[in-house]
Design a protein around this motif. Structure first.
Motif, PDB file in Angstrom:
ATOM      1  N   ARG A 242       0.842  -1.184   0.000  1.00 37.39           N
ATOM      2  CA  ARG A 242       0.000   0.000   0.000  1.00 37.39           C
ATOM      3  C   ARG A 242       0.882   1.240   0.000  1.00 37.39           C
ATOM      4  O   ARG A 242       1.959   1.248   0.613  1.00 37.39           O
ATOM      5  CB  ARG A 242      -0.919   0.003   1.226  1.00 37.39           C
ATOM      6  N   PRO A 243       0.466   2.326  -0.676  1.00 32.90           N
ATOM      7  CA  PRO A 243       1.293   3.548  -0.733  1.00 32.90           C
ATOM      8  C   PRO A 243       1.602   4.079   0.663  1.00 32.90           C
ATOM      9  O   PRO A 243       0.703   4.280   1.478  1.00 32.90           O
ATOM     10  CB  PRO A 243       0.413   4.518  -1.528  1.00 32.90           C
ATOM     11  N   LYS A 244       2.878   4.273   0.921  1.00 35.66           N
ATOM     12  CA  LYS A 244       3.336   4.796   2.208  1.00 35.66           C
ATOM     13  C   LYS A 244       3.637   6.286   2.107  1.00 35.66           C
ATOM     14  O   LYS A 244       3.303   7.057   2.989  1.00 35.66           O
ATOM     15  CB  LYS A 244       4.585   4.043   2.672  1.00 35.66           C
ATOM     16  N   PHE A 245       4.297   6.675   1.034  1.00 32.72           N
ATOM     17  CA  PHE A 245       4.526   8.089   0.755  1.00 32.72           C
ATOM     18  C   PHE A 245       4.760   8.273  -0.732  1.00 32.72           C
ATOM     19  O   PHE A 245       4.993   7.322  -1.472  1.00 32.72           O
ATOM     20  CB  PHE A 245       5.692   8.664   1.576  1.00 32.72           C
ATOM     21  N   GLU A 246       4.642   9.514  -1.180  1.00 27.19           N
ATOM     22  CA  GLU A 246       4.802   9.850  -2.591  1.00 27.19           C
ATOM     23  C   GLU A 246       5.956  10.828  -2.771  1.00 27.19           C
ATOM     24  O   GLU A 246       6.174  11.707  -1.937  1.00 27.19           O
ATOM     25  CB  GLU A 246       3.525  10.475  -3.149  1.00 27.19           C
ATOM     26  N   VAL A 247       6.666  10.644  -3.870  1.00 25.98           N
ATOM     27  CA  VAL A 247       7.713  11.578  -4.264  1.00 25.98           C
ATOM     28  C   VAL A 247       7.239  12.250  -5.548  1.00 25.98           C
ATOM     29  O   VAL A 247       7.070  11.593  -6.575  1.00 25.98           O
ATOM     30  CB  VAL A 247       9.053  10.862  -4.507  1.00 25.98           C
ATOM     31  N   GLU A 248       6.969  13.541  -5.488  1.00 27.79           N
ATOM     32  CA  GLU A 248       6.465  14.268  -6.655  1.00 27.79           C
ATOM     33  C   GLU A 248       7.580  15.096  -7.277  1.00 27.79           C
ATOM     34  O   GLU A 248       8.231  15.896  -6.595  1.00 27.79           O
ATOM     35  CB  GLU A 248       5.287  15.163  -6.285  1.00 27.79           C
ATOM     36  N   PHE A 249       7.781  14.894  -8.571  1.00 27.18           N
ATOM     37  CA  PHE A 249       8.794  15.630  -9.329  1.00 27.18           C
ATOM     38  C   PHE A 249       8.111  16.766 -10.078  1.00 27.18           C
ATOM     39  O   PHE A 249       7.162  16.546 -10.833  1.00 27.18           O
ATOM     40  CB  PHE A 249       9.500  14.692 -10.308  1.00 27.18           C
ATOM     41  N   ASN A 250       8.606  17.978  -9.892  1.00 28.89           N
ATOM     42  CA  ASN A 250       7.980  19.158 -10.467  1.00 28.89           C
ATOM     43  C   ASN A 250       8.710  19.617 -11.720  1.00 28.89           C
ATOM     44  O   ASN A 250       9.942  19.680 -11.756  1.00 28.89           O
ATOM     45  CB  ASN A 250       7.966  20.299  -9.441  1.00 28.89           C
ATOM     46  N   ASN A 251       7.923  19.932 -12.753  1.00 32.76           N
ATOM     47  CA  ASN A 251       8.441  20.433 -14.034  1.00 32.76           C
ATOM     48  C   ASN A 251       9.477  19.479 -14.631  1.00 32.76           C
ATOM     49  O   ASN A 251      10.621  19.844 -14.899  1.00 32.76           O
ATOM     50  CB  ASN A 251       9.035  21.834 -13.881  1.00 32.76           C
TER      51      ASN A 251
ATOM     52  N   ASP B 284      12.843  20.432 -11.679  1.00 27.08           N
ATOM     53  CA  ASP B 284      13.217  21.516 -10.777  1.00 27.08           C
ATOM     54  C   ASP B 284      13.602  20.978  -9.408  1.00 27.08           C
ATOM     55  O   ASP B 284      14.670  21.275  -8.870  1.00 27.08           O
ATOM     56  CB  ASP B 284      12.079  22.522 -10.635  1.00 27.08           C
ATOM     57  N   TYR B 285      12.727  20.202  -8.816  1.00 27.42           N
ATOM     58  CA  TYR B 285      12.956  19.643  -7.477  1.00 27.42           C
ATOM     59  C   TYR B 285      11.916  18.569  -7.229  1.00 27.42           C
ATOM     60  O   TYR B 285      10.975  18.393  -8.017  1.00 27.42           O
ATOM     61  CB  TYR B 285      12.829  20.726  -6.391  1.00 27.42           C
ATOM     62  N   TYR B 286      12.088  17.816  -6.142  1.00 26.15           N
ATOM     63  CA  TYR B 286      11.058  16.846  -5.762  1.00 26.15           C
ATOM     64  C   TYR B 286      10.684  17.019  -4.302  1.00 26.15           C
ATOM     65  O   TYR B 286      11.462  17.497  -3.476  1.00 26.15           O
ATOM     66  CB  TYR B 286      11.486  15.401  -6.051  1.00 26.15           C
ATOM     67  N   GLU B 287       9.430  16.652  -4.009  1.00 27.19           N
ATOM     68  CA  GLU B 287       8.895  16.732  -2.659  1.00 27.19           C
ATOM     69  C   GLU B 287       8.468  15.331  -2.204  1.00 27.19           C
ATOM     70  O   GLU B 287       7.943  14.549  -2.995  1.00 27.19           O
ATOM     71  CB  GLU B 287       7.675  17.660  -2.611  1.00 27.19           C
ATOM     72  N   ILE B 288       8.674  15.034  -0.937  1.00 24.60           N
ATOM     73  CA  ILE B 288       8.267  13.760  -0.355  1.00 24.60           C
ATOM     74  C   ILE B 288       7.115  14.013   0.598  1.00 24.60           C
ATOM     75  O   ILE B 288       7.244  14.787   1.548  1.00 24.60           O
ATOM     76  CB  ILE B 288       9.437  13.075   0.371  1.00 24.60           C
ATOM     77  N   ARG B 289       5.981  13.354   0.327  1.00 26.82           N
ATOM     78  CA  ARG B 289       4.786  13.538   1.130  1.00 26.82           C
ATOM     79  C   ARG B 289       4.321  12.212   1.707  1.00 26.82           C
ATOM     80  O   ARG B 289       4.046  11.281   0.951  1.00 26.82           O
ATOM     81  CB  ARG B 289       3.665  14.163   0.301  1.00 26.82           C
ATOM     82  N   PRO B 290       4.220  12.100   3.028  1.00 29.71           N
ATOM     83  CA  PRO B 290       3.672  10.866   3.623  1.00 29.71           C
ATOM     84  C   PRO B 290       2.181  10.782   3.351  1.00 29.71           C
ATOM     85  O   PRO B 290       1.486  11.788   3.244  1.00 29.71           O
ATOM     86  CB  PRO B 290       3.974  11.032   5.115  1.00 29.71           C
ATOM     87  N   LEU B 291       1.672   9.549   3.251  1.00 26.03           N
ATOM     88  CA  LEU B 291       0.246   9.332   2.974  1.00 26.03           C
ATOM     89  C   LEU B 291      -0.472   8.789   4.199  1.00 26.03           C
ATOM     90  O   LEU B 291       0.152   8.226   5.086  1.00 26.03           O
ATOM     91  CB  LEU B 291       0.100   8.360   1.803  1.00 26.03           C
TER      92      LEU B 291
END
Length: 205
Positions: free
Chosen positions: A159-168, A198-205
């Motif tokens: 199950r998804p634990k956290f997401e890493v979002e890459f911007n642009n 540009d950068y990435y963000e780590i977000r817990p779910l």
């Protein structure tokens, strides 16, 4: 002095003129682990004993659905913060934080389908990013050059634990396809594509 056994015992002599009491409270013999304050394995243990495995991920790039479906490998890029050299009169130069943070490139591997659909998704995207001699792919508007991608990291229950979002995000390198009639094993082609962002963000779910 009286110990827990009820008998009288003389105090311990530490050094001349200094004594230590030998009285022992029976309750001290049964100290709960929660009351231990000395650093050690019990106090430094992680909250979870489950580990992260290479297969526990999902990579999503909405602009390239065929690539997303056939993705076989994706990386969480490195992060670097170089130290800033600070001038000093001492022999050794001083180093302080404050340099520019740089993100490593995102590399994704995917199986190539026989229609080259997923490979061409990246190929055509790259042709719209820069100067191309193909009139079918004029340079795209600034907003259409980039996209966002998500690397979902899964826990031991998948199950998804956290997401890493890459911007642009946008592709900067697409691997070639080497046909070879001399090979003995019929393995599907796996191609690497490298993205900048540009950068990435780590977000817990």
């Amino acid at each position: 002095m009286t110990r827990g056994d009820g008998e009288n015992h003389p105090p311990l002599l530490l050094e001349e003129g200094t004594y230590m009491s030998t009285t022992i409270d029976p309750k001290d013999l049964f100290t709960s682990p929660e009351t231990v304050t000395t650093p050690g394995a019990i106090n430094t243990q992680s909250d979870t004993v489950n580990y992260l495995y290479p297969t526990n991920y999902r990579f999503i790039l909405t602009r390239t659905p065929a690539l997303t479906y056939n993705c076989t490998k994706a990386s969480l890029p490195s992060l670097e913060l170089p130290a800033v050299i600070q001038g000093t009169t001492l022999v050794n130069e001083g180093k302080v934080s404050g340099g520019k943070i740089s993100y490593g490139d995102l590399t994704v591997s995917f199986l190539v389908d026989e229609n080259l659909q997923n490979w061409q998704e990246i190929y055509e995207w790259m042709l719209t990013l820069g100067t191309s001699y193909d009139p079918r792919f004029p340079e795209a508007d600034e907003k259409k050059k980039y996209s966002n991608a998500t690397l979902s990291v899964l826990n031991s229950a998948m199950r998804p634990k956290f997401e890493v979002e890459f911007n642009n995000i946008f592709p900067v390198s697409l691997g070639g396809i080497d046909f070879d009639s001399s090979v003995s094993s019929m393995d599907a082609f796996v191609v690497d594509v490298t993205f900048a962002y540009d950068y990435y963000e780590i977000r817990p779910l």
